[in-house]
Design a protein around this motif. Sequence first.
Motif, mmCIF file in Angstrom:
data_model
loop_
_atom_site.group_PDB
_atom_site.id
_atom_site.type_symbol
_atom_site.label_atom_id
_atom_site.label_comp_id
_atom_site.label_asym_id
_atom_site.label_seq_id
_atom_site.Cartn_x
_atom_site.Cartn_y
_atom_site.Cartn_z
ATOM 1 N N ALA A 1 -17.654 -8.969 -8.916
ATOM 2 C CA ALA A 1 -16.922 -8.295 -8.136
ATOM 3 C C ALA A 1 -17.907 -7.377 -7.489
ATOM 4 O O ALA A 1 -17.672 -7.136 -6.090
ATOM 5 C CB ALA A 1 -15.846 -7.881 -8.921
ATOM 6 N N ALA A 2 -18.799 -6.458 -8.210
ATOM 7 C CA ALA A 2 -19.604 -5.483 -7.676
ATOM 8 C C ALA A 2 -20.664 -6.186 -6.431
ATOM 9 O O ALA A 2 -20.963 -5.629 -5.506
ATOM 10 C CB ALA A 2 -20.630 -4.773 -8.760
ATOM 11 N N ALA A 3 -21.145 -7.578 -7.000
ATOM 12 C CA ALA A 3 -22.039 -8.109 -5.911
ATOM 13 C C ALA A 3 -21.143 -8.265 -4.569
ATOM 14 O O ALA A 3 -21.531 -8.064 -3.517
ATOM 15 C CB ALA A 3 -22.309 -9.226 -6.271
ATOM 16 N N HIS A 4 -19.864 -8.920 -4.472
ATOM 17 C CA HIS A 4 -19.128 -9.112 -3.296
ATOM 18 C C HIS A 4 -18.883 -7.766 -2.550
ATOM 19 O O HIS A 4 -18.951 -7.504 -1.358
ATOM 20 C CB HIS A 4 -17.958 -9.955 -3.634
ATOM 21 N N TRP A 5 -18.452 -6.867 -3.267
ATOM 22 C CA TRP A 5 -17.920 -5.476 -2.595
ATOM 23 C C TRP A 5 -19.203 -4.706 -2.236
ATOM 24 O O TRP A 5 -19.205 -3.912 -1.275
ATOM 25 C CB TRP A 5 -17.096 -4.773 -3.571
ATOM 26 N N GLY A 6 -20.392 -5.078 -2.891
ATOM 27 C CA GLY A 6 -21.574 -4.526 -2.486
ATOM 28 C C GLY A 6 -21.903 -4.710 -0.922
ATOM 29 O O GLY A 6 -22.394 -4.115 -0.320
ATOM 30 N N LYS A 7 -21.776 -6.204 -0.843
ATOM 31 C CA LYS A 7 -22.246 -6.686 0.408
ATOM 32 C C LYS A 7 -21.148 -6.030 1.580
ATOM 33 O O LYS A 7 -21.459 -6.078 2.636
ATOM 34 C CB LYS A 7 -22.036 -8.191 0.329
ATOM 35 N N LEU A 8 -19.992 -6.031 1.069
ATOM 36 C CA LEU A 8 -18.834 -5.541 2.069
ATOM 37 C C LEU A 8 -18.949 -4.377 2.499
ATOM 38 O O LEU A 8 -18.787 -3.970 3.593
ATOM 39 C CB LEU A 8 -17.552 -5.930 1.347
ATOM 40 N N ILE A 9 -19.239 -3.259 1.526
ATOM 41 C CA ILE A 9 -19.375 -2.030 1.819
ATOM 42 C C ILE A 9 -20.336 -1.337 2.666
ATOM 43 O O ILE A 9 -20.380 -0.597 3.486
ATOM 44 C CB ILE A 9 -19.488 -1.156 0.365
ATOM 45 N N ALA A 10 -21.552 -2.406 2.742
ATOM 46 C CA ALA A 10 -22.597 -2.197 3.544
ATOM 47 C C ALA A 10 -22.386 -2.306 4.973
ATOM 48 O O ALA A 10 -22.981 -1.788 6.030
ATOM 49 C CB ALA A 10 -23.790 -3.236 3.348
ATOM 50 N N GLN A 11 -21.404 -3.037 5.423
ATOM 51 C CA GLN A 11 -20.738 -3.081 6.670
ATOM 52 C C GLN A 11 -19.911 -2.270 7.294
ATOM 53 O O GLN A 11 -19.573 -2.077 8.247
ATOM 54 C CB GLN A 11 -19.983 -4.713 6.743
ATOM 55 N N PHE A 12 -19.567 -0.966 6.487
ATOM 56 C CA PHE A 12 -18.753 0.118 6.979
ATOM 57 C C PHE A 12 -19.477 1.372 7.029
ATOM 58 O O PHE A 12 -20.560 1.485 6.274
ATOM 59 C CB PHE A 12 -17.600 0.119 6.089
ATOM 60 N N LYS A 13 -19.182 2.549 7.570
ATOM 61 C CA LYS A 13 -19.692 3.563 7.912
ATOM 62 C C LYS A 13 -19.092 4.417 6.748
ATOM 63 O O LYS A 13 -17.908 4.263 6.357
ATOM 64 C CB LYS A 13 -19.341 4.131 9.250
ATOM 65 N N PRO A 14 -19.866 5.520 6.231
ATOM 66 C CA PRO A 14 -19.202 6.282 5.345
ATOM 67 C C PRO A 14 -18.015 6.945 5.725
ATOM 68 O O PRO A 14 -17.172 7.566 5.040
ATOM 69 C CB PRO A 14 -20.227 7.374 4.993
ATOM 70 N N SER A 15 -17.877 7.140 6.932
ATOM 71 C CA SER A 15 -16.686 8.081 7.610
ATOM 72 C C SER A 15 -15.565 6.838 7.645
ATOM 73 O O SER A 15 -14.313 7.487 7.836
ATOM 74 C CB SER A 15 -16.823 8.367 9.362
ATOM 75 N N ASP A 16 -15.595 5.518 7.436
ATOM 76 C CA ASP A 16 -14.351 4.723 7.637
ATOM 77 C C ASP A 16 -13.546 4.677 6.326
ATOM 78 O O ASP A 16 -13.940 4.833 5.253
ATOM 79 C CB ASP A 16 -15.113 3.305 7.739
ATOM 80 N N PRO A 17 -12.348 4.714 6.556
ATOM 81 C CA PRO A 17 -11.400 4.526 5.216
ATOM 82 C C PRO A 17 -11.681 3.422 4.248
ATOM 83 O O PRO A 17 -11.533 3.616 3.140
ATOM 84 C CB PRO A 17 -10.136 4.493 5.876
ATOM 85 N N GLU A 18 -12.317 2.052 4.841
ATOM 86 C CA GLU A 18 -12.608 1.109 4.093
ATOM 87 C C GLU A 18 -13.692 1.345 3.066
ATOM 88 O O GLU A 18 -13.905 0.879 1.961
ATOM 89 C CB GLU A 18 -12.822 -0.083 4.927
ATOM 90 N N TYR A 19 -14.699 2.093 3.621
ATOM 91 C CA TYR A 19 -15.932 2.645 2.861
ATOM 92 C C TYR A 19 -15.346 3.376 1.560
ATOM 93 O O TYR A 19 -15.801 3.241 0.670
ATOM 94 C CB TYR A 19 -16.743 3.391 3.623
#
Length: 478
Positions: free
Chosen positions: A446-464
């Motif tokens: 789970a951490a591996a998948h979400w680590g790849k996903l979080i890299a696609q967002f900016k820290p200001s994004d709610p998804e981040y």
Amino acid sequence: MLFWIFAAVLTAAVLLLIVPPLLRTAGSGPDREEFDREVYRDQLDELERDRARGLINDAQAEAARAEIARRMLATAEKSAATGGGVTPRSARILAVLLALVLPVGALAVYGSVGRPDLPAQPLASRNIEQERGGPPKSVLAAMDKLKAQLAENPSDVQGWLILGQAYAKMGRNGDAADALRHAVALNRDDVEVQGLFAETLVSANDGMVPEEAVAAFDAVLAKEPKDPRARFFAALARFQAGDQQGALDRWSALMAESPADAPWVPVVRDQIREAAVALNLDPAKVTPQPLPPEQKEQQTAQGQQGGQQAAPNAQGNGAASAQGNGAGQDEMIRGMVANLATRLEADPSDVDGWLKLARSYGVLGDTAKALEAARKARERAPDRADVQVAYANAVLQTQPRNETPKPLPEEATSALRLALKAEPDNKDALWLLGLDAMMSGHKDEAAAHWGKLIAQFKPSDPEYTLLKGRLDALKAGG
């Protein structure tokens, strides 16, 4: 100081309305009981006249006289018990109490909740939209953020579409049309977006069909000749341009090819009547009969979805509105979905059409049909990541809701893995597979998948922020 003067004058005016009547002598006029007794006397006289004319017999007259006498006795007893009403002394005491309590009470309330030291607020600094019941600040902030994202990435079709629909819900049809114009420019092949844009233009133009809307409806009809909304408004444009016969012919053709239970049939019938009257024709003779009613599918609570395209709606003067009631919207959507399904049966190679049909069935709550449409798209384009994700979502829609989170079905996870194989950075696949791994107890996966996903967002994004919280919880053992 001006405020206090105004408050004092207003309080004095209220007291002048309340106190003087109380200071008048209570016995200066007839009381209610005396008035009632006078009415009963008139009833006795009327009773005697009815018996003299033979309208009632003696037995009926005696029974009615006894009832009236009983009521007169009751009013006399009530008057004696109350002493004839409010006494002058009690009225004066009540008047004095009101004269003291009313201003003192008002001053006490204002002193606790009022702000006499608050300066006047200039009109320019006030949020008039909020005061008029406009959208909440959170919605406006989200729209501002979306507009900023669109300024950086103006090729985001979905973003323009969401912005346009949001403006339409707020009644800002001009702004909605501007946003949808961008969506149409980026995807001219989507007839639903073209139709929504054209109808929004009509709403922004107070029911008149402008040339830009005519061109958009013509583009829809070039690809979907049977589209009822485009056919209706194309005829309306001719009617407004003075071509009553051309409008009548087109509305008549639409009526003859529509099921009798279609939601737009009453509107079309009204427009045929108006065009016939304008041409000095008998509406009954020029109005064709619609087709037999179609069998309606059972509607579910999930079938109600805001922001969808409304049924054609016009008033007697030819005006049209983009907003209809919820039932009309649902029926219109079902009609369009049925047209799309018919077209796909004739041309099953349209993968994007199958995806659109799957989404539409999902909105209507027909999860079985949504899954079947997604399966047909998957059969024709198994290498497309968006197709695999759509199929996985359709599978998940068929699953019953559980209070306790459970791993995703194998049918859905296999489709998501194929989506990642085709597109390693696919956001939907990474999120869902990470969720499945977490619920299965595979925290590292789970951490591996979400680590790849979080890299696609900016820290200001709610998804981040959401993903950061999930990853922190995984690290903490949650």
